[in-house]
Design an enzyme around this catalytic site. Sequence first.
Site, PDB file in Angstrom:
ATOM      1  N   ASP A 187       0.854  -1.186   0.000  1.00 52.37           N
ATOM      2  CA  ASP A 187       0.000   0.000   0.000  1.00 52.37           C
ATOM      3  C   ASP A 187       0.893   1.241   0.000  1.00 52.37           C
ATOM      4  O   ASP A 187       1.563   1.531   0.996  1.00 52.37           O
ATOM      5  CB  ASP A 187      -0.873  -0.054   1.273  1.00 52.37           C
ATOM      6  CG  ASP A 187      -1.929   1.028   1.304  1.00 52.37           C
ATOM      7  OD1 ASP A 187      -1.731   2.084   0.664  1.00 52.37           O
ATOM      8  OD2 ASP A 187      -2.946   0.810   1.998  1.00 52.37           O
ATOM      9  N   HIS A 188       0.871   1.945  -1.107  1.00 55.45           N
ATOM     10  CA  HIS A 188       1.789   3.082  -1.257  1.00 55.45           C
ATOM     11  C   HIS A 188       1.377   4.283  -0.404  1.00 55.45           C
ATOM     12  O   HIS A 188       2.125   5.250  -0.281  1.00 55.45           O
ATOM     13  CB  HIS A 188       1.849   3.478  -2.738  1.00 55.45           C
ATOM     14  CG  HIS A 188       3.127   4.156  -3.135  1.00 55.45           C
ATOM     15  ND1 HIS A 188       4.132   4.470  -2.248  1.00 55.45           N
ATOM     16  CD2 HIS A 188       3.578   4.573  -4.344  1.00 55.45           C
ATOM     17  CE1 HIS A 188       5.129   5.057  -2.887  1.00 55.45           C
ATOM     18  NE2 HIS A 188       4.810   5.133  -4.167  1.00 55.45           N
ATOM     19  N   ARG A 189       0.200   4.237   0.210  1.00 54.04           N
ATOM     20  CA  ARG A 189      -0.162   5.332   1.123  1.00 54.04           C
ATOM     21  C   ARG A 189       0.760   5.327   2.327  1.00 54.04           C
ATOM     22  O   ARG A 189       1.054   6.359   2.912  1.00 54.04           O
ATOM     23  CB  ARG A 189      -1.616   5.166   1.597  1.00 54.04           C
ATOM     24  CG  ARG A 189      -2.628   5.403   0.496  1.00 54.04           C
ATOM     25  CD  ARG A 189      -4.021   5.118   0.983  1.00 54.04           C
ATOM     26  NE  ARG A 189      -4.180   3.743   1.450  1.00 54.04           N
ATOM     27  CZ  ARG A 189      -5.293   3.246   1.969  1.00 54.04           C
ATOM     28  NH1 ARG A 189      -6.351   4.016   2.104  1.00 54.04           N
ATOM     29  NH2 ARG A 189      -5.379   1.994   2.346  1.00 54.04           N
TER      30      ARG A 189
END
Length: 439
Positions: free
Chosen positions: A411-413
């Site tokens: 998850d690049h968040r």
Amino acid sequence: MSIEIKLPEIADNVTTAVVLEVLVKKGDTVKADDVLAEMESDKASFELPSEAAGVVKEVKVSEGQQVKVGEVMFIIDTEAAGSKDEKAEEKTPEKPAEKPEEKKAEEAPKEEPKESAKDEKPQPEAKEEPEQQVSYVSAAHVPASPAVRRLARELGIDITQIKGSGPNERVVEDDVKAFTKKVVQSKASGAGAGVIQDDFQLPDFSKMGEVRREKMDTIRKITAKAMAGSWQNIPHVFQFDKADITELEKFRKDYSKLVEKKGAKLTVTAILLKLSAIALKTHPKFNASIDMKNEVIIYKEFVNIGVAVDTDRGLLVPVIRDVDKKSITDLSLELNELAEKARTKKIKPDELQGANFTISNLGGIGGTNFTPIVNRPAVAILGVSRSQIEPVFIDGEFKPRMILPLSLSYDHRLIDGADGARFLRWLVEAMQNPLLTMF
Ligand code: CAO
């Protein structure tokens, strides 16, 4: 005898109507007054009933089509098998003509769909979702006015999931609103994937050739919603790497007897479980969840890892708890036991909940690489493909080495590219030299 069902006169100056939903298909048995389609004109939405009992011989319209008053929309064969006892059936509503999906519902105990919805979910958060209940009733058989049906459709709500509060459980506007509120609240609290309606308009495949329609089972519905929810909400990044597991494979074969004595196999998945647990401890972001509502990152002190298991019923993800505290032998035994339970429908709901990270090993089947979807509320998943001998250039010559392809979806968040690369590299190096895990 065949009768034509035409678009009737609707109102003065109204000459056409649009098909909102076709509720029957060729071959369906219908009773007199069964709703064949939902229509909408400039003035109102309404239902088009069948004028007689019979079998649908032809469906001449499709959803979205504009139809003229007097135009033939359906052809009903009133003499086809199953339609003869029309009168008797109408008088004995407790024995209605069965549709395949209704039959299925009767065969199973009433409570079962709800139970299995809890039992079989691969996503822990799915339990609170009101829309997870399974219904085998078609929308046409839910008592509701066209306006209420239209409201449900516009809100993306499956009307079969709503329990009507009107007379004879008729679904009224307030029921749709209350159900929608529940779904929205459940979604906003991070409780689940929500109702994800795919409004893509399918073509009529039966015009292209023979087709077979099959009701989705519970696991498929939940997997579809969970995967679509993850994909729509998580900005995924995929990182790839390769581990030279030549030495690890020697170790695995040499020591597998120790584990076999205790009743399980020592597999690469069990070893990866242990190494991943240490990696999660040393890379806490990967053992976290994101609370976007409150803009908080939740770091977990425990290490629970889900393992994707391929079963006859579809994908299930049993969770092994406190992986960091268990030996590889214990993990092999537990993995074996949970995978067996998942495959034989003995897995309990709480054994499918609470994963901080997931391992998906497709190497037993094959493939050179793949990109699994993050299993919310976790933030990363490890994909393992098939190991094979490859030539590796070492000290001036090519040597045959056992190479394991790995992928990490994250998850690049929360996780940056460099974090992802470091985490996977750490795992690769730990597989190549497990002593490194002790530093
Ligand atoms: N490369 C090469 N061979 C592999 C391998 C890999 N990555 N992983 C497993 N194998 C081999 C094993 O060594 C074993 O070989 P032998 O029969 O010769 O001993 C064989 O494949 C079968 O392994 P297994 O399945 O019994 O054991 P496992 O612990 O490796 O895997 C499990 C357990 C539950 C992960 C696996 O059975 C499974 O269900 N995998 C599918 C997961 C899945 O569906 N993922 C997709 C989900 S969507 O992201």
